[in-house]
Design a protein around this motif. Structure first.
Motif, PDB file in Angstrom:
ATOM      1  N   LEU A 195     -10.291   9.253   4.688  1.00 51.12           N
ATOM      2  CA  LEU A 195      -9.788   7.917   5.056  1.00 51.12           C
ATOM      3  C   LEU A 195      -8.904   7.352   3.954  1.00 51.12           C
ATOM      4  O   LEU A 195      -7.991   6.569   4.221  1.00 51.12           O
ATOM      5  CB  LEU A 195     -10.972   6.971   5.313  1.00 51.12           C
ATOM      6  N   VAL A 196      -9.149   7.753   2.706  1.00 55.88           N
ATOM      7  CA  VAL A 196      -8.344   7.229   1.585  1.00 55.88           C
ATOM      8  C   VAL A 196      -7.312   8.256   1.118  1.00 55.88           C
ATOM      9  O   VAL A 196      -6.746   8.124   0.025  1.00 55.88           O
ATOM     10  CB  VAL A 196      -9.242   6.774   0.410  1.00 55.88           C
ATOM     11  N   ALA A 197      -7.049   9.252   1.951  1.00 57.91           N
ATOM     12  CA  ALA A 197      -5.955  10.187   1.636  1.00 57.91           C
ATOM     13  C   ALA A 197      -4.628   9.452   1.757  1.00 57.91           C
ATOM     14  O   ALA A 197      -4.462   8.579   2.620  1.00 57.91           O
ATOM     15  CB  ALA A 197      -5.991  11.379   2.600  1.00 57.91           C
ATOM     16  N   LYS A 198      -3.678   9.807   0.897  1.00 58.98           N
ATOM     17  CA  LYS A 198      -2.375   9.113   0.923  1.00 58.98           C
ATOM     18  C   LYS A 198      -1.699   9.272   2.279  1.00 58.98           C
ATOM     19  O   LYS A 198      -0.996   8.373   2.749  1.00 58.98           O
ATOM     20  CB  LYS A 198      -1.485   9.655  -0.196  1.00 58.98           C
ATOM     21  N   GLU A 199      -1.960  10.395   2.959  1.00 54.79           N
ATOM     22  CA  GLU A 199      -1.317  10.660   4.258  1.00 54.79           C
ATOM     23  C   GLU A 199      -2.065  10.002   5.428  1.00 54.79           C
ATOM     24  O   GLU A 199      -1.662  10.159   6.574  1.00 54.79           O
ATOM     25  CB  GLU A 199      -1.212  12.171   4.504  1.00 54.79           C
ATOM     26  N   CYS A 200      -3.168   9.295   5.115  1.00 59.24           N
ATOM     27  CA  CYS A 200      -3.915   8.634   6.199  1.00 59.24           C
ATOM     28  C   CYS A 200      -3.307   7.257   6.445  1.00 59.24           C
ATOM     29  O   CYS A 200      -3.186   6.446   5.527  1.00 59.24           O
ATOM     30  CB  CYS A 200      -5.388   8.501   5.809  1.00 59.24           C
ATOM     31  N   ASN A 201      -2.932   6.995   7.692  1.00 56.81           N
ATOM     32  CA  ASN A 201      -2.151   5.789   8.013  1.00 56.81           C
ATOM     33  C   ASN A 201      -2.988   4.587   8.441  1.00 56.81           C
ATOM     34  O   ASN A 201      -2.488   3.716   9.159  1.00 56.81           O
ATOM     35  CB  ASN A 201      -1.154   6.127   9.140  1.00 56.81           C
ATOM     36  N   ILE A 202      -4.241   4.529   8.044  1.00 56.95           N
ATOM     37  CA  ILE A 202      -5.018   3.332   8.433  1.00 56.95           C
ATOM     38  C   ILE A 202      -4.529   2.123   7.620  1.00 56.95           C
ATOM     39  O   ILE A 202      -3.916   2.268   6.569  1.00 56.95           O
ATOM     40  CB  ILE A 202      -6.529   3.519   8.226  1.00 56.95           C
ATOM     41  N   HIS A 203      -4.888   0.943   8.097  1.00 51.02           N
ATOM     42  CA  HIS A 203      -4.483  -0.304   7.443  1.00 51.02           C
ATOM     43  C   HIS A 203      -5.011  -0.320   5.989  1.00 51.02           C
ATOM     44  O   HIS A 203      -6.158   0.095   5.745  1.00 51.02           O
ATOM     45  CB  HIS A 203      -5.050  -1.478   8.243  1.00 51.02           C
ATOM     46  N   PRO A 204      -4.233  -0.815   5.046  1.00 50.59           N
ATOM     47  CA  PRO A 204      -4.683  -0.832   3.633  1.00 50.59           C
ATOM     48  C   PRO A 204      -6.029  -1.540   3.430  1.00 50.59           C
ATOM     49  O   PRO A 204      -6.822  -1.163   2.566  1.00 50.59           O
ATOM     50  CB  PRO A 204      -3.561  -1.583   2.928  1.00 50.59           C
ATOM     51  N   ALA A 205      -6.301  -2.544   4.288  1.00 54.09           N
ATOM     52  CA  ALA A 205      -7.577  -3.285   4.157  1.00 54.09           C
ATOM     53  C   ALA A 205      -8.766  -2.367   4.438  1.00 54.09           C
ATOM     54  O   ALA A 205      -9.842  -2.516   3.844  1.00 54.09           O
ATOM     55  CB  ALA A 205      -7.587  -4.479   5.120  1.00 54.09           C
ATOM     56  N   TYR A 206      -8.563  -1.407   5.344  1.00 51.68           N
ATOM     57  CA  TYR A 206      -9.635  -0.444   5.674  1.00 51.68           C
ATOM     58  C   TYR A 206      -9.896   0.432   4.445  1.00 51.68           C
ATOM     59  O   TYR A 206     -11.055   0.635   4.046  1.00 51.68           O
ATOM     60  CB  TYR A 206      -9.170   0.406   6.865  1.00 51.68           C
ATOM     61  N   LEU A 211     -13.073   1.945  -0.510  1.00 47.13           N
ATOM     62  CA  LEU A 211     -13.098   2.108  -1.967  1.00 47.13           C
ATOM     63  C   LEU A 211     -14.115   1.170  -2.612  1.00 47.13           C
ATOM     64  O   LEU A 211     -14.673   1.465  -3.666  1.00 47.13           O
ATOM     65  CB  LEU A 211     -11.704   1.889  -2.556  1.00 47.13           C
ATOM     66  N   LYS A 212     -14.383   0.026  -1.947  1.00 49.95           N
ATOM     67  CA  LYS A 212     -15.336  -0.944  -2.507  1.00 49.95           C
ATOM     68  C   LYS A 212     -16.758  -0.746  -1.974  1.00 49.95           C
ATOM     69  O   LYS A 212     -17.692  -1.425  -2.423  1.00 49.95           O
ATOM     70  CB  LYS A 212     -14.886  -2.376  -2.171  1.00 49.95           C
ATOM     71  N   VAL A 284     -16.786   7.414  -2.667  1.00 51.43           N
ATOM     72  CA  VAL A 284     -15.319   7.545  -2.570  1.00 51.43           C
ATOM     73  C   VAL A 284     -14.670   6.412  -3.361  1.00 51.43           C
ATOM     74  O   VAL A 284     -14.707   5.255  -2.954  1.00 51.43           O
ATOM     75  CB  VAL A 284     -14.870   7.516  -1.102  1.00 51.43           C
ATOM     76  N   GLN A 285     -14.126   6.772  -4.544  1.00 47.93           N
ATOM     77  CA  GLN A 285     -13.645   5.731  -5.462  1.00 47.93           C
ATOM     78  C   GLN A 285     -12.135   5.725  -5.653  1.00 47.93           C
ATOM     79  O   GLN A 285     -11.578   4.745  -6.141  1.00 47.93           O
ATOM     80  CB  GLN A 285     -14.264   5.971  -6.857  1.00 47.93           C
ATOM     81  N   THR A 286     -11.467   6.851  -5.294  1.00 45.32           N
ATOM     82  CA  THR A 286     -10.031   6.905  -5.597  1.00 45.32           C
ATOM     83  C   THR A 286      -9.243   7.504  -4.435  1.00 45.32           C
ATOM     84  O   THR A 286      -9.720   8.409  -3.745  1.00 45.32           O
ATOM     85  CB  THR A 286      -9.758   7.804  -6.834  1.00 45.32           C
ATOM     86  N   GLU A 287      -8.020   6.993  -4.266  1.00 44.68           N
ATOM     87  CA  GLU A 287      -7.101   7.567  -3.281  1.00 44.68           C
ATOM     88  C   GLU A 287      -6.464   8.831  -3.871  1.00 44.68           C
ATOM     89  O   GLU A 287      -6.332   8.949  -5.092  1.00 44.68           O
ATOM     90  CB  GLU A 287      -5.991   6.555  -2.955  1.00 44.68           C
TER      91      GLU A 287
END
Ligand SMILES: O=C(O)COc1ccc(-c2c[nH]c(CNC(=O)Nc3ncc(Sc4ccccn4)s3)n2)cc1
Length: 309
Positions: A195-206, A211-212, A284-287
């Protein structure tokens, strides 16, 4: 890394990207396939035309193996079965139901079918019907889940079937991957970390919410409606709980979930969207890019195995 799964699918790493509705599009899937894993386009509840566009895009971005994930609760599931056969999709992954009635058509078309199952009984039934492999998904996973944990389901399925077993649910780094292989798996499926892969196009808020997230940030709702789904706790969840406590009908509760995943993934509504995520979100802490995620998992796994064995 060679396993029965990499041999079966002609991929470099024994990793399948989770097919997440409204999230796993051709951009993420092609990045995973090009990095040596099995990229997966999610059918979710989408119509045939939209998924055909994604398959066309996938074919333009990679010539590596990939899969189409067909969510069998979708009203368009039959259309996506037709599409997979028409497009000669190499691998079909099924979820949220039994693909039994479609297996003959898939096999006749030379398609490898890998059902996701939450129990040993379903795993055995799917192999009897011709499944090429089985994804044993524990309740730690995000989205629609069964009751058994990955730690308990995977070894029992591995003992029960003769085809490669892929462990899913709660795996996001080399330690989870090492555990999966020690439990008898021939591969892993990873959803939440992609979900936090750079190529994943979900909304930044997600992505920010993932990450939090902490270890206790997710919960399973909808057990009373027969469709248990793991999501991050938010206002929608608290409204679900209030409805269930006040004896609302399953229809009323289900109505709340309709379109809620799209609200989260596309519109970024973190309060009233269905923010699906696995229990491992707290790790999951980092993109990172899909390639960096895959290489990190297997490098970490090799380090862990060397240190421990
Ligand atoms: O037919 C039977 O005997 C029951 O068979 C099954 C029962 C459950 C499963 C199962 C559990 N987990 C999975 C694979 N994971 C998933 O399918 N995860 C999903 N996340 C979001 C989804 S969309 C959705 C789903 C439900 C309600 C509302 N929206 S589907 N499949 C597979 C087969």
């Amino acid at each position: 890394m060679k396993t029965q799964l990499t041999n079966l699918l002609s991929i470099e790493y024994p990793i399948i990207q989770g097919g997440m509705a409204w999230i796993s599009d051709a951009e993420l899937a092609s990045a995973v396939s090009n990095a040596g894993g099995l990229g997966v386009i999610a059918g979710g509840n989408a119509e045939k035309a939209l998924i055909k566009n994604q398959i066309d895009l996938m074919k333009s971005k990679t010539n590596k193996p990939y899969a189409l994930n067909i969510m069998l609760l979708s009203p368009h599931a039959e259309d996506l079965v037709d599409l997979a056969i028409e497009e000669r999709v190499p691998v079909v992954i099924t979820g949220a139901g039994s693909p039994g009635k479609h297996m003959e058509r898939f096999l006749s078309a030379g398609i490898k079918v890998i059902p996701v199952v939450p129990t040993v009984a379903l795993a055995k039934r799917m192999v009897q019907l011709g499944a090429s492999a089985i994804i044993a998904e524990g309740t730690e996973a995000g989205g629609h889940v069964g009751e058994l944990t990955t730690m308990t389901l995977v070894p029992q399925v591995a003992d029960a079937v003769s085809v490669p077993v892929i462990a899913a649910g709660g795996i996001a780094d080399g330690r989870g991957a090492a555990a999966a292989f020690l439990l008898g798996a021939e591969g892993i499926q990873v959803g939440t970390r992609f979900l936090v892969a750079k190529e994943c196009n979900i909304h930044p808020a997600y992505k920010e919410m993932i990450l939090k997230a902490k270890d206790t940030s997710t919960v399973v709702t909808g057990r009373s409606t027969g469709h248990p789904v793991r999501i991050l706790k938010n206002k929608l969840y608290r409204h679900y709980m209030a409805l269930e406590k006040n004896g609302a009908s399953p229809e009323e509760i289900e109505a709340l979930g309709a379109g809620a995943l799209r609200k989260a993934a596309v519109l970024g509504d973190m309060a009233w969207g269905s923010v699906m995520a696995g229990q491992i979100a707290g790790l999951v802490q980092t993109e990172a890019s899909a390639k960096e995620i895959i290489e990190d998992i297997f490098t970490h796994m090799t380090t862990v195995m060397r240190r421990k064995l």
